[in-house]
Design a protein around this motif. Structure first.
Motif, PDB file in Angstrom:
ATOM      1  N   LEU A   1      -5.945  -4.208  -4.232  1.00  0.00           N
ATOM      2  CA  LEU A   1      -5.531  -3.348  -3.120  1.00  0.00           C
ATOM      3  C   LEU A   1      -6.733  -2.908  -2.287  1.00  0.00           C
ATOM      4  O   LEU A   1      -6.663  -2.890  -1.048  1.00  0.00           O
ATOM      5  N   SER A   2      -7.824  -2.554  -2.937  1.00  0.00           N
ATOM      6  CA  SER A   2      -8.994  -2.075  -2.193  1.00  0.00           C
ATOM      7  C   SER A   2      -9.561  -3.164  -1.298  1.00  0.00           C
ATOM      8  O   SER A   2      -9.924  -2.900  -0.143  1.00  0.00           O
TER       9      SER A   2
ATOM     10  N   GLN B   1      -5.039  -4.065 -10.205  1.00  0.00           N
ATOM     11  CA  GLN B   1      -4.266  -3.678  -9.029  1.00  0.00           C
ATOM     12  C   GLN B   1      -5.131  -2.952  -8.013  1.00  0.00           C
ATOM     13  O   GLN B   1      -5.034  -3.191  -6.806  1.00  0.00           O
TER      14      GLN B   1
ATOM     15  N   LEU C   1      -2.458   3.041 -10.708  1.00  0.00           N
ATOM     16  CA  LEU C   1      -2.799   1.624 -10.631  1.00  0.00           C
ATOM     17  C   LEU C   1      -3.758   1.247 -11.746  1.00  0.00           C
ATOM     18  O   LEU C   1      -4.682   2.004 -12.063  1.00  0.00           O
TER      19      LEU C   1
END
Length: 471
Positions: free
Chosen positions: A33-34, A29, A25
Motif C-alpha cells: 500500500l505504501s 500489506q 495491516l
C-alpha cells in the motif's frame, strides 16, 4: 426509566477501541500500500508544469499523467526505465523530485516513516518494528531500530563520498552548480540501483572513463549487496573474534563475486568482435566496459554500451543475470542471489540423492527451500504472464519478440536496461510495465502474502501420499 439501546447498536466505546486501518495491516500489506500510494502521489507531482523542461522556443515540454506515473514508478521502484527523457523533459526541480523519489524507494518508505518516528522520539511498537524488519531484510525485529540508524548513516555517507568523487569529472564538464548536482544525482541513483542518468544516452559517453565507470560500479555493488550483510562485514573486520560472518553473508558475497566474474567474461567474450559495442575499444577499455555491464545488469540499469546492438547470446545471458538480481535487503531487485542459490543447491542435492541441502557446514531449513522455490515459481509465472500481455498489446510490427521479453525481465528485476524499446511501446504496454516494476520491487511473494486469507483448515493435516510420480 431509560430507553434501551436499539437491537443492533454498537456497545458504548466499542468503535473508539477499534484499531485504525493502517494498524490492522500486516507488513506485506503495508509495504504494498505504501509503495502504491507513493507512486500515485509522485506521478501527480511530476505532472506539474513547473517541473517540466523548456524547448528551444521557450515553450514548456508536455508530460502527460501516464508518462509522469511511469517515471514515478520507475524512480520509486528504483528501475530506470523511461518513456521520456528526464534530462530534457524535466528541469532541475523535476530532476530533484526524481532523485528524492529514488532515495525514498531505495531505502524503503516504511524505513523513512520509522526514522521520522525516532527523530520525534515517538515510541515504535513491535508491530512497526516487524514491518521495518521485513522492509530492510532484517533477520529479527529486536535490533531493527539500531539497524535503521546505521542504514541511514551508512547510506548518506556513501552517497556523499560517491558524489565527491564523481564531481571531479562532472564539474569540469558541466560547471560548478550543474556539475555538483549531476554528481549527487548519479551517486544517489547508482547507490539505490536506480539507473537514472541525466544524459540522453545514459552513460555511453563514459564507456572509456575509469573514474565514472569504477565509482558508479562500486556504488551499485554497495547498494545492492544488502545493508545487513555490509554491517556484518564491517563488524567482522573490526573484531573478527567477536563478530563472525553469518552464513547468509558468506553466501551473498560468494554468489556476488561469482556472478560478477561470469558476467564480465560473458560480455568480454560474446561482444569482443562486435563493431557496435566492444570492437572499437582497447583491451583495458573492453575489460572496463564488460565489468561495468556485468555490475549494472544486476538491477542497476546504467549502460555504457548499446544493448540494442548486442548479440542475441549476450542478451540471453543478460536476461538471466537480470532475473537473478541483487542480494536480499539491498536496493536491487530480481529473485535475489540467495534465492537462486537455494533453488539450484536443493535441486543438485536431489539429483545426487542427498537428503539435506548444506551450505558452509550448515543444513538449509526445509521452509527456506520451499520459500525459495515459491519465489522462483511465482516470479517465472509473473514475468511470463506479463510478457504475454505485452505480446497481446503489441500493435507495432517493428517491436520484436526478444525486445519485449528483455523489457519484461528488466522491469520485473527493477533493472532499467532497455534495447531502446520502452518509448516505442503503446500506453497499454506501459501500464503492464508499471505493474511489473511495482510487483518486482515489493516482491511477488510479499504481494501474494499481502492479499491471502487465513486457511480455516490449517488445523487439519491429511495423511501423506507417496504415489504421485514427479519427473
Amino acid at each position: 426509566m431509560s430507553a434501551s439501546p436499539p437491537p443492533h447498536a454498537p456497545e458504548p466505546g466499542r468503535a473508539s477501541r477499534r484499531k485504525p486501518l493502517l494498524a490492522r495491516l500486516n507488513p506485506p500489506q503495508l509495504i504494498a500500500l505504501s509503495f502504491a500510494v507513493a507512486i500515485l502521489l509522485g506521478g501527480l507531482i511530476l505532472t506539474l508544469p513547473g517541473l517540466h523542461g523548456v524547448n528551444e522556443d521557450g515553450t514548456r515540454r508536455s508530460v502527460n499523467f501516464l508518462q509522469a506515473l511511469f517515471t514515478s514508478t520507475s524512480a520509486l521502484c528504483v528501475t530506470g526505465l523511461n518513456v521520456i527523457d528526464p534530462s530534457r523533459d524535466f528541469n532541475r526541480a523535476g530532476q530533484l523530485v526524481i532523485m528524492l523519489l529514488i532515495q525514498l524507494g531505495g531505502l524503503g518508505i516504511i524505513t523513512f516513516g520509522t526514522s521520522f518516528a525516532l527523530l520525534s522520539r515517538r515510541r515504535v511498537n513491535f508491530t512497526e518494528r516487524l514491518r521495518v524488519a521485513q522492509q530492510v531484510g532484517a533477520l529479527n525485529a529486536g535490533g531493527v531500530l539500531g539497524l535503521i540508524r546505521s542504514i541511514f548513516l551508512y547510506t548518506f555517507v556513501i552517497e556523499l563520498v560517491g558524489a565527491a568523487l564523481l564531481a571531479f569529472r562532472f564539474v569540469p564538464l558541466e560547471g560548478w552548480g550543474r556539475g555538483i548536482f549531476y554528481a549527487l544525482f548519479h551517486s544517489v541513483s547508482a547507490f539505490n540501483n536506480a539507473g537514472f542518468a541525466l544524459y540522453s544516452d545514459n552513460l555511453m559517453g563514459f564507456v572509456d572513463d575509469p573514474l565514472v565507470s569504477v565509482v558508479i560500479a562500486l556504488l551499485i555493488i554497495l547498494g545492492g549487496t544488502g545493508f545487513l550483510v555490509q554491517l556484518n562485514v564491517v563488524a567482522h573486520l573490526m573484531n573478527p573474534r567477536r563478530n563472525r560472518l553469518m552464513v547468509h553473508s558468506k553466501l551473498v558475497l560468494t554468489m556476488m563475486a561469482a556472478l560478477l566474474v561470469i558476467g564480465t567474461l560473458v560480455y568480454l567474450v560474446f561482444e569482443w568482435s562486435n563493431p557496435k559495442t566492444l570492437a572499437p575499444l582497447g583491451f583495458g577499455e573492453k575489460l572496463l566496459a564488460s565489468f561495468f555491464q556485468s555490475v549494472t545488469t544486476r538491477t542497476a540499469g546504467f549502460n555504457t554500451l548499446d544493448y540494442g546492438a548486442m548479440h542475441l547470446s549476450t542478451l540471453f545471458m543478460s536476461i538471466i543475470l537480470m532475473f537473478i538480481g541483487a542480494n536480499p535487503g539491498g536496493t536491487g531487485g530480481g529473485i535475489k542471489t540467495s534465492t537462486f542459490y537455494v533453488m539450484m543447491a536443493s535441486a543438485w542435492s536431489m539429483v545426487r540423492g542427498r537428503r539435506d541441502t548444506t551450505l558452509f557446514r550448515r543444513r538449509i531449513d526445509t521452509d527456506t527451500i520451499l520459500r525459495a522455490m515459491t519465489v522462483g515459481l511465482l516470479s517465472i509465472g509473473l514475468v511470463n504472464g506479463m510478457f504475454l500481455l505485452l505480446l497481446v498489446f503489441n500493435t507495432r510490427g517493428d517491436v520484436l519478440f526478444v525486445n519485449l521479453f528483455f523489457e519484461a525481465v528488466s522491469a520485473f528485476g527493477t533493472v532499467g536496461l532497455s534495447m531502446n524499446t520502452t518509448p516505442l511501446l503503446n500506453p497499454d504496454q506501459h501500464i503492464v510495465l508499471i505493474l511489473l516494476m511495482f510487483l518486482g520491487r515489493i516482491g511477488p511473494l510479499t504481494f501474494a502474502v499481502a492479499f491471502n486469507r487465513p486457511d480455516s483448515r490449517a488445523l487439519i493435516r491429511y495423511p501423506a501420499d507417496k504415489d504421485i510420480l514427479i519427473g
